[in-house]
Design a protein around this motif. Structure first.
Motif, PDB file in Angstrom:
ATOM      1  N   ALA A 158       0.833  -1.203   0.000  1.00 21.31           N
ATOM      2  CA  ALA A 158       0.000   0.000   0.000  1.00 21.31           C
ATOM      3  C   ALA A 158       0.868   1.252   0.000  1.00 21.31           C
ATOM      4  O   ALA A 158       0.609   2.216  -0.726  1.00 21.31           O
ATOM      5  N   ALA A 159       1.919   1.234   0.838  1.00 18.71           N
ATOM      6  CA  ALA A 159       2.806   2.397   0.917  1.00 18.71           C
ATOM      7  C   ALA A 159       3.534   2.631  -0.409  1.00 18.71           C
ATOM      8  O   ALA A 159       3.652   3.775  -0.865  1.00 18.71           O
ATOM      9  N   ARG A 160       4.010   1.557  -1.024  1.00 19.70           N
ATOM     10  CA  ARG A 160       4.716   1.694  -2.301  1.00 19.70           C
ATOM     11  C   ARG A 160       3.800   2.280  -3.365  1.00 19.70           C
ATOM     12  O   ARG A 160       4.198   3.164  -4.140  1.00 19.70           O
ATOM     13  N   ASP A 161       2.566   1.807  -3.420  1.00 15.25           N
ATOM     14  CA  ASP A 161       1.622   2.308  -4.409  1.00 15.25           C
ATOM     15  C   ASP A 161       1.355   3.793  -4.195  1.00 15.25           C
ATOM     16  O   ASP A 161       1.316   4.570  -5.152  1.00 15.25           O
ATOM     17  N   CYS A 162       1.180   4.195  -2.934  1.00 16.93           N
ATOM     18  CA  CYS A 162       0.970   5.613  -2.628  1.00 16.93           C
ATOM     19  C   CYS A 162       2.154   6.450  -3.095  1.00 16.93           C
ATOM     20  O   CYS A 162       1.989   7.500  -3.738  1.00 16.93           O
ATOM     21  N   LEU A 163       3.344   6.001  -2.781  1.00 15.55           N
ATOM     22  CA  LEU A 163       4.537   6.785  -3.072  1.00 15.55           C
ATOM     23  C   LEU A 163       4.790   6.872  -4.573  1.00 15.55           C
ATOM     24  O   LEU A 163       5.117   7.947  -5.100  1.00 15.55           O
ATOM     25  N   GLU A 164       4.621   5.755  -5.280  1.00 14.56           N
ATOM     26  CA  GLU A 164       4.843   5.786  -6.729  1.00 14.56           C
ATOM     27  C   GLU A 164       3.829   6.676  -7.431  1.00 14.56           C
ATOM     28  O   GLU A 164       4.183   7.435  -8.345  1.00 14.56           O
ATOM     29  N   LEU A 184       9.456  13.212   0.032  1.00 11.83           N
ATOM     30  CA  LEU A 184       9.639  11.993  -0.755  1.00 11.83           C
ATOM     31  C   LEU A 184      10.830  11.186  -0.251  1.00 11.83           C
ATOM     32  O   LEU A 184      10.771   9.950  -0.176  1.00 11.83           O
ATOM     33  N   ALA A 185      11.917  11.875   0.102  1.00 13.71           N
ATOM     34  CA  ALA A 185      13.104  11.178   0.607  1.00 13.71           C
ATOM     35  C   ALA A 185      12.807  10.490   1.938  1.00 13.71           C
ATOM     36  O   ALA A 185      13.194   9.332   2.152  1.00 13.71           O
ATOM     37  N   ASP A 186      12.118  11.183   2.844  1.00 14.74           N
ATOM     38  CA  ASP A 186      11.789  10.594   4.146  1.00 14.74           C
ATOM     39  C   ASP A 186      10.889   9.375   3.985  1.00 14.74           C
ATOM     40  O   ASP A 186      11.092   8.342   4.645  1.00 14.74           O
ATOM     41  N   MET A 187       9.889   9.473   3.121  1.00 14.51           N
ATOM     42  CA  MET A 187       8.984   8.341   2.911  1.00 14.51           C
ATOM     43  C   MET A 187       9.710   7.163   2.270  1.00 14.51           C
ATOM     44  O   MET A 187       9.469   6.002   2.618  1.00 14.51           O
ATOM     45  N   THR A 188      10.613   7.463   1.349  1.00 14.17           N
ATOM     46  CA  THR A 188      11.370   6.390   0.696  1.00 14.17           C
ATOM     47  C   THR A 188      12.252   5.666   1.706  1.00 14.17           C
ATOM     48  O   THR A 188      12.370   4.432   1.669  1.00 14.17           O
ATOM     49  N   LEU A 189      12.862   6.403   2.621  1.00 11.06           N
ATOM     50  CA  LEU A 189      13.674   5.775   3.664  1.00 11.06           C
ATOM     51  C   LEU A 189      12.850   4.801   4.483  1.00 11.06           C
ATOM     52  O   LEU A 189      13.280   3.668   4.758  1.00 11.06           O
ATOM     53  N   GLU A 190      11.659   5.207   4.903  1.00 10.50           N
ATOM     54  CA  GLU A 190      10.835   4.339   5.745  1.00 10.50           C
ATOM     55  C   GLU A 190      10.331   3.130   4.964  1.00 10.50           C
ATOM     56  O   GLU A 190      10.262   2.016   5.492  1.00 10.50           O
ATOM     57  N   LEU A 191       9.977   3.333   3.689  1.00 11.19           N
ATOM     58  CA  LEU A 191       9.544   2.211   2.868  1.00 11.19           C
ATOM     59  C   LEU A 191      10.685   1.207   2.695  1.00 11.19           C
ATOM     60  O   LEU A 191      10.493  -0.003   2.850  1.00 11.19           O
ATOM     61  N   ALA A 203       3.583   2.646   6.943  1.00 13.58           N
ATOM     62  CA  ALA A 203       2.770   2.686   5.724  1.00 13.58           C
ATOM     63  C   ALA A 203       1.625   3.685   5.863  1.00 13.58           C
ATOM     64  O   ALA A 203       1.315   4.431   4.924  1.00 13.58           O
ATOM     65  N   LEU A 204       1.005   3.712   7.021  1.00 15.49           N
ATOM     66  CA  LEU A 204      -0.085   4.664   7.257  1.00 15.49           C
ATOM     67  C   LEU A 204       0.438   6.098   7.206  1.00 15.49           C
ATOM     68  O   LEU A 204      -0.193   6.988   6.609  1.00 15.49           O
ATOM     69  N   ALA A 205       1.598   6.340   7.789  1.00 17.91           N
ATOM     70  CA  ALA A 205       2.181   7.680   7.746  1.00 17.91           C
ATOM     71  C   ALA A 205       2.517   8.086   6.309  1.00 17.91           C
ATOM     72  O   ALA A 205       2.319   9.244   5.910  1.00 17.91           O
ATOM     73  N   ILE A 206       3.012   7.151   5.531  1.00 15.43           N
ATOM     74  CA  ILE A 206       3.319   7.440   4.122  1.00 15.43           C
ATOM     75  C   ILE A 206       2.043   7.764   3.354  1.00 15.43           C
ATOM     76  O   ILE A 206       1.997   8.726   2.573  1.00 15.43           O
ATOM     77  N   ALA A 207       0.999   6.972   3.561  1.00 13.15           N
ATOM     78  CA  ALA A 207      -0.259   7.219   2.853  1.00 13.15           C
ATOM     79  C   ALA A 207      -0.810   8.606   3.181  1.00 13.15           C
ATOM     80  O   ALA A 207      -1.274   9.331   2.294  1.00 13.15           O
ATOM     81  N   ARG A 208      -0.735   8.984   4.449  1.00 14.69           N
ATOM     82  CA  ARG A 208      -1.244  10.298   4.848  1.00 14.69           C
ATOM     83  C   ARG A 208      -0.414  11.425   4.231  1.00 14.69           C
ATOM     84  O   ARG A 208      -0.952  12.430   3.743  1.00 14.69           O
TER      85      ARG A 208
END
Length: 391
Positions: free
Chosen positions: A259-265, A291-298, A333-338
């Motif tokens: 889910a997180a990957r789909d959101c980020l892409e 984007l960099a912070d979310m990519t690190l967590e993913l 993942a929830l934080a990335i989606a938000r």
């Protein structure tokens, strides 16, 4: 000077870590999601429906109970199962829930705790998707504390009589067989209940704001009479249902990352095209920091999931380590989606884009198969040696 962009997980090169077979399985599931499911997911979410034939199609791909051996199951590695969960949840958490409840809860309960006769009767049918299973543990007043369940099973000659209510049961209203956990004079035991048995009722829960592409039900057992052969002979006490939950939590540790990957892409593609003050939104430093912070967590979550998968394949994975994966990866993942939703602006509140739908679904994923609070306490107990579940 512009350079050729890469996807978040390409930056980590995590695709080099699975085997060729595991990568091929992931690619097959991704194509299934992209070609068969993704065109309809937004509509299914809006109407709270799911095409019933999806289970049979998933079965034909070998996705149901795929990490189990024999009985027409695919017998894949745990990592392959995790990657399949990730690809399914990149489509929608409800799709992954259908598959993981079928395989890791319903089928695994029979596979791990059932008699050979029960396995032969149910597992091939469940693996094909021709039969649907559900898992009845949670009750209206007992979620995190299943030991307090009020559902009972009492002997009547060679039969058992079951009474009680189960709540928040995925697949309940479409299931052909329910694994029901109940209090007996011998402690908690498990039973296989064909859903056509007199006294068994499944009521679909409506008006959900989350996991709408998933059937959620209340199960009512009113003097349900079962033969002695319905008892899962090898399961005694809470270790039976908890072992099944551990299987499902493992899949969630991978699934949430999908889910997180789909959101980020989707968000990266959007900000590269969306212009703000005559420049792409992606050209602003605040955007790139997000984007960099979310990519690190993913990426960190993916490395953790793959490590847990290898430990599971080696037979050394502990339930506390599964808690690490479920807690971290769903929370991040929830934080990335938000965060992705904010970058999409007003467009982010529509079903044209996935982040808000994923965020709404992940609110449920954060809660089921053990709340984030319970997994925190599992980890805390392991670190301190002190159980803090009460008081």
């Amino acid at each position: 000077m512009a350079i050729t962009p890469v996807t978040p997980l390409e930056l980590f090169d995590t695709e080099s870590l699975p085997t060729d077979e595991e990568r091929e399985i992931a690619s097959t599931v991704r194509r299934f999601v992209d070609e068969r499911l993704r065109p309809d997911i937004a509509g299914w979410f809006e109407s709270a429906t799911l095409a019933q034939e999806i289970a049979v199609e998933a079965g034909s791909l070998g996705l149901l109970g795929m990490h189990l051996q024999g009985y027409d199951c695919a017998g894949t590695s745990a990592v392959a199962y995790g990657l399949a969960c990730m690809e399914l949840e990149a489509g929608d958490s409800g799709l992954r829930s259908l598959v993981s409840v079928q395989g890791s809860l319903s089928m695994y309960s029979i596979y791990r705790w059932g008699s050979e006769e029960q396995k032969q009767h149910w597992l091939p049918r469940l693996a094909s998707g021709r039969a649907i299973g559900c898992f009845g543990l949670t009750e209206p007043d007992f979620g995190s504390n299943p030991a307090g369940m009020r559902t009972t099973a009492k002997r009547d000659g060679s039969d058992w009589i079951l009474n009680g209510t189960k709540m928040w049961i995925t697949n309940g209203s479409i299931a052909d067989v329910a694994t029901i956990w109940a209090q007996t004079d011998e402690g908690i035991r498990g039973f296989l209940v064909p859903t056509g048995t007199p006294g068994f009722t499944a009521n679909t829960i409506h008006r959900k704001l989350s996991l709408r592409v998933s059937v959620t039900s209340e199960l009512v057992l009113d003097n349900v009479r079962l033969p002695g052969s319905a008892l899962l002979p090898e399961a005694r006490g809470l270790s039976g249902p908890l072992s099944c939950l551990n299987e499902a939590r493992f899949g969630i540790a991978f699934g949430a990352l999908g889910a997180a990957r789909d959101c980020l892409e989707q968000t990266i593609a959007y900000v590269r095209e969306r212009e703000v003050f005559d420049r792409p939104l992606a050209a602003y430093q605040l955007t790139q920091q997000k984007l960099a912070d979310m990519t690190l967590e993913l990426g960190k979550g993916m490395l953790l999931a793959l490590h847990l998968g290898r430990k599971k394949d080696a037979g050394t994975l502990t339930h506390q380590q599964v808690s690490l994966g479920k807690l971290n990866n769903v929370r991040e993942a929830l934080a990335i989606a938000r965060e992705c939703r904010t970058l999409l602006g007003a467009s982010g509140i529509t079903l044209e884009y996935s982040p808000m739908r994923h965020a709404i679904n992940l609110e449920t994923v954060l809660t089921y198969e053990g709340t984030s609070e319970m997994h925190t306490l599992v980890i805390g107990e392991q670190l301190t040696g002190i159980a803090a579940f009460r008081g």
